[in-house]
Write an enzyme that holds these catalytic residues in place. Sequence first.
Site, mmCIF file in Angstrom:
data_model
loop_
_atom_site.group_PDB
_atom_site.id
_atom_site.type_symbol
_atom_site.label_atom_id
_atom_site.label_comp_id
_atom_site.label_asym_id
_atom_site.label_seq_id
_atom_site.Cartn_x
_atom_site.Cartn_y
_atom_site.Cartn_z
ATOM 1 N N HIS A 162 0.859 -1.185 0.000
ATOM 2 C CA HIS A 162 0.000 0.000 0.000
ATOM 3 C C HIS A 162 0.895 1.235 0.000
ATOM 4 O O HIS A 162 2.025 1.199 0.496
ATOM 5 C CB HIS A 162 -0.895 0.021 1.239
ATOM 6 C CG HIS A 162 -1.967 -1.014 1.225
ATOM 7 N ND1 HIS A 162 -3.052 -0.960 2.071
ATOM 8 C CD2 HIS A 162 -2.138 -2.133 0.477
ATOM 9 C CE1 HIS A 162 -3.839 -1.991 1.842
ATOM 10 N NE2 HIS A 162 -3.302 -2.726 0.886
ATOM 11 N N GLU A 193 0.944 3.890 1.809
ATOM 12 C CA GLU A 193 1.406 4.299 3.131
ATOM 13 C C GLU A 193 2.592 3.455 3.590
ATOM 14 O O GLU A 193 3.594 3.978 4.095
ATOM 15 C CB GLU A 193 0.289 4.176 4.180
ATOM 16 C CG GLU A 193 -0.943 4.994 3.890
ATOM 17 C CD GLU A 193 -2.030 4.201 3.172
ATOM 18 O OE1 GLU A 193 -1.740 3.575 2.126
ATOM 19 O OE2 GLU A 193 -3.171 4.216 3.648
ATOM 20 N N CYS A 251 -6.201 1.809 5.910
ATOM 21 C CA CYS A 251 -6.790 0.553 6.383
ATOM 22 C C CYS A 251 -6.143 0.184 7.722
ATOM 23 O O CYS A 251 -5.235 0.871 8.203
ATOM 24 C CB CYS A 251 -6.550 -0.548 5.345
ATOM 25 S SG CYS A 251 -4.810 -1.042 5.192
ATOM 26 N N CYS A 288 -2.275 -0.341 7.518
ATOM 27 C CA CYS A 288 -1.539 0.914 7.401
ATOM 28 C C CYS A 288 -1.623 1.725 8.686
ATOM 29 O O CYS A 288 -0.633 2.343 9.099
ATOM 30 C CB CYS A 288 -2.049 1.705 6.203
ATOM 31 S SG CYS A 288 -1.666 0.883 4.632
#
Length: 156
Positions: A59, A61, A89, A92
Amino acid sequence: MKGRSETLMRDDPFAEAFEAARQAALEGEVPVGAALARAGGIVAVAGNRTLRDRDPTAHAEILAIRAACAELGSERLPDCDLYVTLEPCAMCAGAISLARIRRLYFSAQDPKGGAVEHGGRFFSQPTCHHAPEVYGGLRESEAAQLLRAFFQARRI
């Protein structure tokens, strides 16, 4: 010498995050971008790469946090702020907490997968070791439009 627009963009973490999100979309990834900044400028920028890397943890992040930690030579980023185009999410949010990031700024809310203001509300849990200051809904319509356009194009 850098042009004025390039200089302005490099000084604006959200602009960098949105550019990373747009680039991710061009590569077929869900258009999410993240930028980590601290006094003195932007430390790391990343867009989603789950498909390219064949890695469900890739992801934006997570990638930005990894890059910033490598750049700064530390597993903790207490003087850094994270700018992301979508509410993080749970995975993260956990990484943000473990990295001790000072502030989280995010654009679009994610009622289905978000874990900051939705779902498990990670930073509000007693098991959360560190909760950053959180500012959500910044440039929300721009981020929501980017996501809507991406998913509409995939349905055609």
